[in-house]
Design an enzyme around this catalytic site. Structure first.
Site, short mmCIF file in Angstrom:
data_model
loop_
_atom_site.label_atom_id
_atom_site.label_comp_id
_atom_site.label_asym_id
_atom_site.label_seq_id
_atom_site.Cartn_x
_atom_site.Cartn_y
_atom_site.Cartn_z
N GLU A 87 0.83 -1.21 0.00
CA GLU A 87 0.00 0.00 0.00
C GLU A 87 0.86 1.25 0.00
O GLU A 87 1.96 1.25 0.53
CB GLU A 87 -0.85 0.03 1.27
CG GLU A 87 -1.85 -1.08 1.33
CD GLU A 87 -2.63 -1.06 2.63
OE1 GLU A 87 -3.46 -1.96 2.81
OE2 GLU A 87 -2.42 -0.15 3.46
N CYS A 112 2.83 8.47 1.86
CA CYS A 112 3.19 7.47 2.86
C CYS A 112 3.64 6.21 2.11
O CYS A 112 2.88 5.64 1.32
CB CYS A 112 1.97 7.21 3.73
SG CYS A 112 2.24 5.94 4.95
N CYS A 119 5.67 -7.53 7.51
CA CYS A 119 6.59 -6.98 8.51
C CYS A 119 6.97 -8.08 9.50
O CYS A 119 6.15 -8.91 9.85
CB CYS A 119 5.93 -5.82 9.24
SG CYS A 119 7.03 -4.97 10.39
N CYS A 123 3.71 -6.29 15.60
CA CYS A 123 3.00 -5.51 16.63
C CYS A 123 1.56 -6.02 16.80
O CYS A 123 0.88 -6.32 15.81
CB CYS A 123 2.99 -4.04 16.27
SG CYS A 123 4.65 -3.35 16.16
N CYS A 126 -1.34 -4.09 14.93
CA CYS A 126 -1.14 -3.70 13.53
C CYS A 126 -1.58 -4.80 12.57
O CYS A 126 -1.18 -5.95 12.70
CB CYS A 126 0.33 -3.36 13.30
SG CYS A 126 0.74 -3.05 11.57
N CYS A 343 -2.33 1.31 8.34
CA CYS A 343 -1.57 0.50 7.39
C CYS A 343 -2.04 -0.95 7.39
O CYS A 343 -2.39 -1.51 8.40
CB CYS A 343 -0.07 0.59 7.67
SG CYS A 343 0.54 -0.34 9.06
N1 SAH Z 1 6.98 0.06 10.98
C1 SAH Z 1 7.12 1.44 11.19
C2 SAH Z 1 6.42 2.27 10.13
C3 SAH Z 1 5.13 1.72 9.61
S1 SAH Z 1 3.78 1.61 10.74
C4 SAH Z 1 6.60 1.83 12.56
O1 SAH Z 1 5.98 1.00 13.22
O2 SAH Z 1 6.87 2.95 12.95
C5 SAH Z 1 3.20 3.24 10.65
C6 SAH Z 1 2.32 3.70 11.79
O3 SAH Z 1 1.02 3.09 11.68
C7 SAH Z 1 2.88 3.34 13.17
O4 SAH Z 1 3.09 4.49 13.94
C8 SAH Z 1 1.79 2.45 13.71
O5 SAH Z 1 1.68 2.64 15.06
C9 SAH Z 1 0.53 2.89 12.96
N2 SAH Z 1 -0.53 1.89 13.06
C10 SAH Z 1 -0.44 0.56 12.89
N3 SAH Z 1 -1.64 -0.03 13.11
C11 SAH Z 1 -2.50 0.97 13.44
C12 SAH Z 1 -3.89 1.01 13.78
N4 SAH Z 1 -4.63 -0.09 13.82
N5 SAH Z 1 -4.45 2.21 14.05
C13 SAH Z 1 -3.70 3.35 13.98
N6 SAH Z 1 -2.40 3.38 13.66
C14 SAH Z 1 -1.80 2.20 13.40
FE1 SF4 Z 2 5.59 -3.53 11.50
FE2 SF4 Z 2 3.09 -2.68 11.85
FE3 SF4 Z 2 4.74 -2.83 13.92
FE4 SF4 Z 2 5.16 -0.94 12.07
S1 SF4 Z 2 3.39 -1.09 13.41
S2 SF4 Z 2 6.70 -2.30 13.00
S3 SF4 Z 2 4.47 -2.07 10.24
S4 SF4 Z 2 4.02 -4.57 12.69
#
Ligand code: SAH
Ligand code: SF4
Length: 355
Positions: A87, A112, A119, A123, A126, A343
């Site tokens: 994306e 973005c 990944c 997390c 995520c 994301c």
């Molecule tokens: N991996 C890197 C960059 C990509 S994630 C990182 O984690 O910083 C980009 C952002 O999307 C991160 O700050 C993450 O916290 C946010 N994100 C992921 N899942 C989300 C969700 N369900 N709602 C809101 N933000 C989210």
């Molecule tokens: Fe990876 Fe999603 Fe965690 Fe960013 S927020 S490091 S994309 S798992």
């Protein structure tokens, strides 16, 4: 598979293509005119065009889905040559410009960008993490996201965009390709997007923050902090065990930061997890002595998650508390909330629809 022309700095292309002045012309075609075929490159001799066609691809990406939000955000699902998908998001911000006592609004755009398919970090909140890790993106696939989105939005090459590496993937886990893409974006004969306009967001691989710092590229960093104590942070971001909060803060303090700029700390606010004022108080203590800016993000729920979106009241109270104690802070209005903004969410939706 032929390499893409987007894989090369101008210096490299000058070594590869003779006579060397042609490299600059090609750079102009791909980054100023967003040419997607060799036929368009009308000032190149036919035999050179043919030779290029046999040796190099141009754009490794195809737009396969697009969601347009009422606030101007456009979310793209892009297909790579091996049919994997990623994306990228086109975000529209509004800037107020005051000139001769008149206030006008000018649109400003941020792209973005993704750095991996999936990944490894995993997390808990995520959606990208749910699909696991497939592979790193190549340099050309990182560069192509910006070219593709600018072209699709008819955005002239010299109109500026900001880049945030906040799409799918952990940028510092693909650091070599990321660093080269950053350099290619900076090329003055190409897109000329300065390092100051590029922000790398990381979940906090502290050793790689140090490595990025030593590369001295001039980019900004954003740290996805999300929690103020290691127990909760490890629940949310499992690799916090190896790279705990203290190690991240130390790495940030060592990072070369433009003295006029601040380090951004992303704080994903989740109802009843980290939205209390006790956490706000700890956050202030933690960031003491750092020129920081906090970006509070509403957790964006998706099907199957147990985490919840915080109330607006608790969000505002949290922000107020930080501001009262001298910490710069913004609440990220959930851009494109009507189009599955966080994301991984568009990819998930498209897979479901196809089933
Ligand atoms: N991996 C890197 C960059 C990509 S994630 C990182 O984690 O910083 C980009 C952002 O999307 C991160 O700050 C993450 O916290 C946010 N994100 C992921 N899942 C989300 C969700 N369900 N709602 C809101 N933000 C989210
Ligand atoms: Fe990876 Fe999603 Fe965690 Fe960013 S927020 S490091 S994309 S798992």
């Amino acid at each position: 598979m032929k390499p893409s022309l987007y894989s090369y700095t101008l210096d490299e292309l000058t070594q590869l293509i003779k006579p060397s002045f042609r490299a600059k012309q090609i750079y102009g075609w791909i980054y100023h005119n967003f040419a997607m075929s060799y036929d368009e490159m009308s000032n190149l001799p036919k035999d050179l065009r043919l030779q290029l066609e046999q040796t190099y691809d141009i754009n490794p990406l195809k737009i396969i889905n697009k969601e347009i939000s009422s606030d101007g955000t456009i979310k793209y699902l892009l297909e790579l040559r091996d049919k994997k998908t990623i994306e990228a998001v086109w975000l529209k911000m509004k800037d107020e410009i005051v000139e001769d006592g008149k206030v006008t609004q000018e649109a400003r755009y941020t792209i973005c960008v993704s750095t991996q398919v999936g990944c490894k970090v995993g997390c808990a909140f995520c959606l990208t993490a749910k699909g696991g890790f497939t592979r790193d993106l190549y340099v050309s696939e990182i560069v192509a996201q910006v070219v593709t989105l600018k072209k699709d939005n008819d955005h002239k090459h010299n109109r500026m965009v900001n880049i945030v590496y906040m799409g799918m993937g952990e940028p510092l886990d693909n650091l070599d390709n990321l660093a080269k893409a950053i350099e290619i974006f900076k090329e003055s004969d190409g897109l000329a997007i300065g390092a100051k306009r590029q922000t790398v967001s990381t979940s906090g691989l502290s050793n790689k923050i140090d490595r990025l710092g030593r590369m001295d590229l001039g980019v900004h960093i954003a740290i996805s902090l999300h929690a103020v104590d290691d127990e909760l942070r490890t629940e949310l971001i499992p690799m916090n065990k190896a790279h705990n909060i203290a190690s991240i803060i130390e790495a940030v303090k060592r990072f070369p930061i433009d003295t006029r700029k601040r380090v951004m700390f992303e704080y994903l606010v989740i109802k009843d997890k980290n939205d209390d004022l006790g956490s706000a108080k700890k956050l202030i203590k933690l960031l003491h002595g750092i020129k920081a800016k906090v970006n509070l993000i509403y957790f964006n729920p998706y099907e199957g998650t147990t985490y919840e979106r915080p109330s607006q009241d608790s969000m505002v109270a949290f922000a107020d508390y930080l501001i009262k104690h001298g910490l710069l802070c913004t609440i990220r209005d959930s851009k494109g909330i009507d189009i599955s903004a966080a994301c991984g969410q568009l990819k998930e939706k498209t897979i479901k629809e196809a089933q």
